[in-house]
Every structure is written in C-alpha cells, then in structure tokens.
Design an enzyme around this catalytic site. Structure first.
Site, mmCIF file in Angstrom:
data_model
loop_
_atom_site.group_PDB
_atom_site.id
_atom_site.type_symbol
_atom_site.label_atom_id
_atom_site.label_comp_id
_atom_site.label_asym_id
_atom_site.label_seq_id
_atom_site.Cartn_x
_atom_site.Cartn_y
_atom_site.Cartn_z
ATOM 1 N N TYR A 66 0.626 -0.963 0.497
ATOM 2 C CA TYR A 66 -0.019 0.292 0.054
ATOM 3 C C TYR A 66 0.983 0.850 -0.181
ATOM 4 C CZ TYR A 66 -4.925 -0.609 -0.122
ATOM 5 O OH TYR A 66 -5.792 -1.409 -0.132
ATOM 6 N N GLU A 68 -0.654 4.834 -0.565
ATOM 7 C CA GLU A 68 -1.226 6.264 -0.824
ATOM 8 C C GLU A 68 -0.431 7.043 -0.304
ATOM 9 O OE1 GLU A 68 -5.296 6.042 1.202
ATOM 10 O OE2 GLU A 68 -5.559 4.475 0.688
ATOM 11 N N ASP A 243 -7.483 14.575 -23.309
ATOM 12 C CA ASP A 243 -6.735 13.480 -23.034
ATOM 13 C C ASP A 243 -6.492 12.946 -24.361
ATOM 14 O OD1 ASP A 243 -7.417 10.777 -23.214
ATOM 15 O OD2 ASP A 243 -9.647 10.862 -22.119
ATOM 16 N N THR A 272 -3.945 7.388 -21.049
ATOM 17 C CA THR A 272 -3.898 6.050 -20.047
ATOM 18 C C THR A 272 -2.094 5.717 -20.880
ATOM 19 O OG1 THR A 272 -3.858 4.930 -22.489
ATOM 20 C CG2 THR A 272 -5.804 5.009 -21.135
ATOM 21 N N LYS A 275 -2.041 1.991 -24.623
ATOM 22 C CA LYS A 275 -2.129 1.565 -26.367
ATOM 23 C C LYS A 275 -0.794 2.570 -26.410
ATOM 24 C CE LYS A 275 -7.710 3.426 -25.180
ATOM 25 N NZ LYS A 275 -7.011 3.915 -24.083
ATOM 26 N N ARG A 281 -1.544 -1.396 -18.364
ATOM 27 C CA ARG A 281 -2.769 -1.178 -18.879
ATOM 28 C C ARG A 281 -2.156 0.067 -16.720
ATOM 29 N NH1 ARG A 281 -7.390 -2.547 -20.969
ATOM 30 N NH2 ARG A 281 -5.675 -3.461 -22.538
#
Ligand code: DSN
Length: 480
Positions: A66, A68, A243, A272, A275, A281
């Site tokens: 974790y 955060e 975007d 992203t 692509k 991903r």
C-alpha cells in the site's frame, strides 16, 4: 530448465509453473491468451503488445504494497522502493513529454480524467464544500456534504467532442460520471469534410462559457490543432484539458509536434499508458506546475491505493519510449495507417474524412451494405480482430453502428510494414465484399445477422496467418 532457453522463456515458464501448481485453469488461460494473440491480426486501435520487460515488471511483490500519498509523503510506512519507482516513472514522463509535472498513479484513463476534473474544479471554483472534501476521505463525507458539493459545483460546464464524432464517454457523456458532474455540451465535425469544425466550436464556446474544454478522441482519424483549441479556451476563460490516451505514443515519438503536440498548449493532459504508448494497463496525468498540487491529491480524492507494480512497469515503458527506436516505431504507426487507408480507398471503401493522419482509420461499412456489428463479426470469423464504432451521424446508433475502427499500433509493434498493410486492406475488403445481411431466427433481416460466402473465412484466415508468420509475436518467448 534448459540452458538454451531465452531468459524471457525461462521467466514466463517459471511463472506459469507456479500458477499451474495452484490453479491450472488460470495457467492454461494465460498460455492460451498468448496463442490467440499470436494467431490474430489485431487491428484494435487502443491495443498493443507491451514488451516482456514491461510485463515482467508487473508480476512481483510490489503488488503487495500500500502506498497512498505521494513520493516521500505516504500514509504507510515502508514505501522507499515504491518511492523509487514512482519518482522514476514521473521523471521519465516529464522528460519524455516535456511536461512540468507528471502524476503516474491513475489506474486507468477514466481515473486520470477524474483526477484532472477534480484538480480543475478545485483550483478554479470557489467552494467551501469542495475545500472540505479535499481534506476528508471520500468515505467520510456525509450526505449533506455531497448535497452542498453538488450545489456549489453543479453548474460547472464542460465542452467535449461529441461521441459520434469520435469523442470519449468520459468527456461529459451520460453513461459516465463526467456527464453527471458537469452540464455538458459537445462540439462535432463538419458533415461535409468530417473534420473538427473549429469555427463552430468557437461559437459554441463563446455562448456556453465552459469551465473546461476537453480535446482528444478515441475515433477521430485526423490531427487536432491544440494551439487553436487553447486560443478558444483562453478567449472564453476555460481550462484546456487534452485526453491523449489514443495518441500518446505519437506525442512521445515526436510524430505530433508544434500545434499538434498537446503538452505546450494544454494546462492539463491525461492519458492511458497501454495504447500507442505501449506500456502497462494504466493512466497518467501531465500538467502545468500550478495544477500539480491538486493533481497529486488524486489518491485518496478519487483513486484507491496506487498500484506500485504497475508504476514500476510504467517506469520501464517510459524508459523504452525515450529510446531513439521508439520514434521510428511511432512514425511507422502513421505510415502503416496511411498505407492501410490507401489500400482500402483503392478498393472503393468509404473512410470517414477520406483518410487518416494518425494511428487509426474509420471505415464506414454501410457502402458494403453492412452494419458495424455484422462487419466486426465477419472479420473476426476470418481471423481479423477489430471493433465496431459509430461514424458521425450514425443511423445505426452506438450498439450496431455503421463503422469499423482500425488501428495500426499493435501490428506495427509486431513488425508489419506498409507493404503488408496493402495486404491487410485486401483481406478486409475481401471479407466485407463477400458478407451480406441475413435474417434472424424470426425470419426478419436484423442488424446483427450476416452471411459470409462459403470458404472466405478459411481462405482469409490462412492468408492472415501467412502474413503474421513472418512477424512472430514475442519471438523470444517459448512457453513449450
Ligand atoms: N476503450 C478505449 C478505446 O478502445 O478507445 C477508450 O477508453
């Protein structure tokens, strides 16, 4: 394990052995996925093949951590190695794109866009409820807090590209939260040319006065002039958000420069990473320094805990994209796309805008007497993987559609070139010109049923396999 096997083969074989020992069906599905990908002619514009180094960077104990918070400022102890990979990914992204700030935690493109929306709202809108939301965990907000938040932010406006002109759901459309967070209006393309109508966009912006103008697309085959978009945004006091998920690889590879490179023009850019950029991903936000603080609040404002294993893979992919050969790859994507378009046009096909300047071609299959759904299925039967897509003013709606979207990043990664694109065009035309609409079970012609002439699927599948056999996928990986 044999000493003659490549390192990659050994790594993946060991990994699959470990999985097989616990759940053999999963190991089998992983192996089958590689086999399927090796055998299909993949023309899905948003997909690619990440390198073995990127894939392997994801499969490890970073997944257990974790983290955060941000680099050096975490809500959990023991994050020094996560800090290393997150800082590296961010540094690579800044250098690669020439961005002032890079936030590499988003898990997907939708997440990256949500981070950007909140960052713009938080930096531009006076809202006591938002200030409260910024310092509380999302789960700690009461119903009254949400009510106030909606009241204070509810009249904010977003102007994005319309879905049927090639825009994306996250740019203010109803099935996505962006369409509920903002009052939305869209800009489209000129019906005569299929190109973005900047004059109409400017008029709409002047009248609508949006807080955010979103540029970017998932099915527009031409370049976008981001300098013009910024000029319009400035004129109406909007923030320009781009975007670039689909074309990030073309920006990284310096195919899109000057007015067509979003980074110098937009205040905030999302993407992203899987692509055309060819990474794992995931998502990413690049922004100018004044938005950095708000962007870095993405987790926990709208994101769950960061995925350190994916950030490690992002760092690897971004390091790959900084290599000179990535520019060559990016240029070949566009060369291939243009060759595919020319091959189709030569055979009488109808393309939205009459061609392409980027990584994708939008084929209007109504001239073959088919819906997108029928064309997609007939192509799949013949070993060609595509996806159906609406064309501007589509009569068949977003489910059946009248178009097929074709993209070249994956086949370019695989090594296919312009001569092969001419053959790919021929395979597509061969299938579509021998497919007809057919009646469903009730005897009525439907938008989904089709009939492919006898023998075509076999012949085309064989030709596609021949074409692919010259360009093996993951040639260093032998799963045995
Ligand atoms: N699903 C992606 C695409 O195929 O374009 C966009 O989110």
């Amino acid at each position: 394990m044999s000493g003659e096997l490549s390192n990659e083969s050994q790594a993946f074989r060991y990994a699959l052995e470990a999985v097989r020992a616990v759940e053999p069906a999963v190991a089998a599905a992983i192996g089958q996925e590689l086999a399927d990908q090796r055998e299909s002619l993949k023309l899905i514009a948003s997909e690619n093949y990440a390198s073995p180094a990127v894939l392997l960077a994801m499969g490890n104990w970073f997944s257990d951590k974790y983290a955060e918070g941000t680099v050096g400022r975490r809500f959990y102890a023991g994050c020094r190695n996560v800090d290393t990979v997150e800082a590296l990914a961010s540094q690579h992204a800044k250098e690669l794109f020439g961005a002032q700030h890079a936030y590499v935690q988003p898990h997907s493109g939708i997440d990256a866009n949500l981070v950007a929306f909140w960052a713009i709202l938080a930096s531009r809108v006076e809202s006591p409820a938002l200030e409260k939301a910024q310092v509380r965990h999302v789960n700690d907000l009461t119903e009254a807090d949400w009510f106030n938040l909606r009241r204070e932010l509810g009249d904010q406006r977003m102007l994005g590209m319309s879905l049927d002109a090639g825009g994306h759901l996250t740019h203010g459309f109803r099935p996505n939260i962006s369409g509920k967070m903002f009052e939305q209006r869209s800009y489209g393309t000129d019906p005569a040319t299929g190109l973005i109508d900047y004059a109409a966009l400017r008029e709409t912006a002047r009248e609508f006065r949006p807080l955010i103008i979103v540029a970017g697309y998932s099915a527009y085959p031409r370049l976008v002039n981001f300098a013009t978009m910024r000029e319009i945004a400035d004129e109406v006091g909007a923030t320009l958000m781009v975007d670039m998920a689909h074309f990030a690889g073309l920006v990284a590879g310096k195919v899109l420069t000057g007015d067509f490179d979003p980074i110098p023009h937009a205040q905030i850019v999302t993407t992203t990473t899987h692509k055309s950029l060819r990474g794992p991903r995931g998502g990413m936000v690049l922004c100018q320094s004044e938005l950095a603080d708000q962007v870095d609040r993405g987790c926990p404002m709208v994101l769950g805990g960061p995925l350190p294993h994916v950030m490690a893979a992002k760092a690897v992919a971004l390091a790959e994209a900084k290599r000179p050969e990535f520019r060559d790859y990016a240029q070949r994507i566009v060369d291939n796309s243009k060759a595919l378009a020319e091959g189709l046009l030569k055979r009488g096909a109808t393309l939205v805008t009459g061609g392409t300047d980027n990584h994708l071609v939008l084929l209007d299959v109504s001239s073959y007497g088919l819906t997108g759904r029928q064309a997609e299925s007939a192509l799949l039967d013949s070993g060609i993987v595509t996806n159906r897509n609406a064309v501007p003013q589509d009569r068949n709606g977003a489910w059946y559609t009248s178009g097929i979207r074709l993209g070249t990043p994956a086949l370019t990664t695989r090594g296919l070139g312009t001569a092969e694109m001419e053959q790919v065009a021929d395979l597509i035309h061969t299938v579509l010109s021998q497919t007809t609409q057919a009646a469903g079970a009730d005897g009525k012609v439907s938008l989904a049923q089709y009939r492919l002439a006898d023998g075509v699927a076999d012949t085309v599948s064989r030709r596609a396999a021949d074409l692919l056999s010259g360009h093996p996928l993951y040639p260093t990986v032998d799963l045995g």
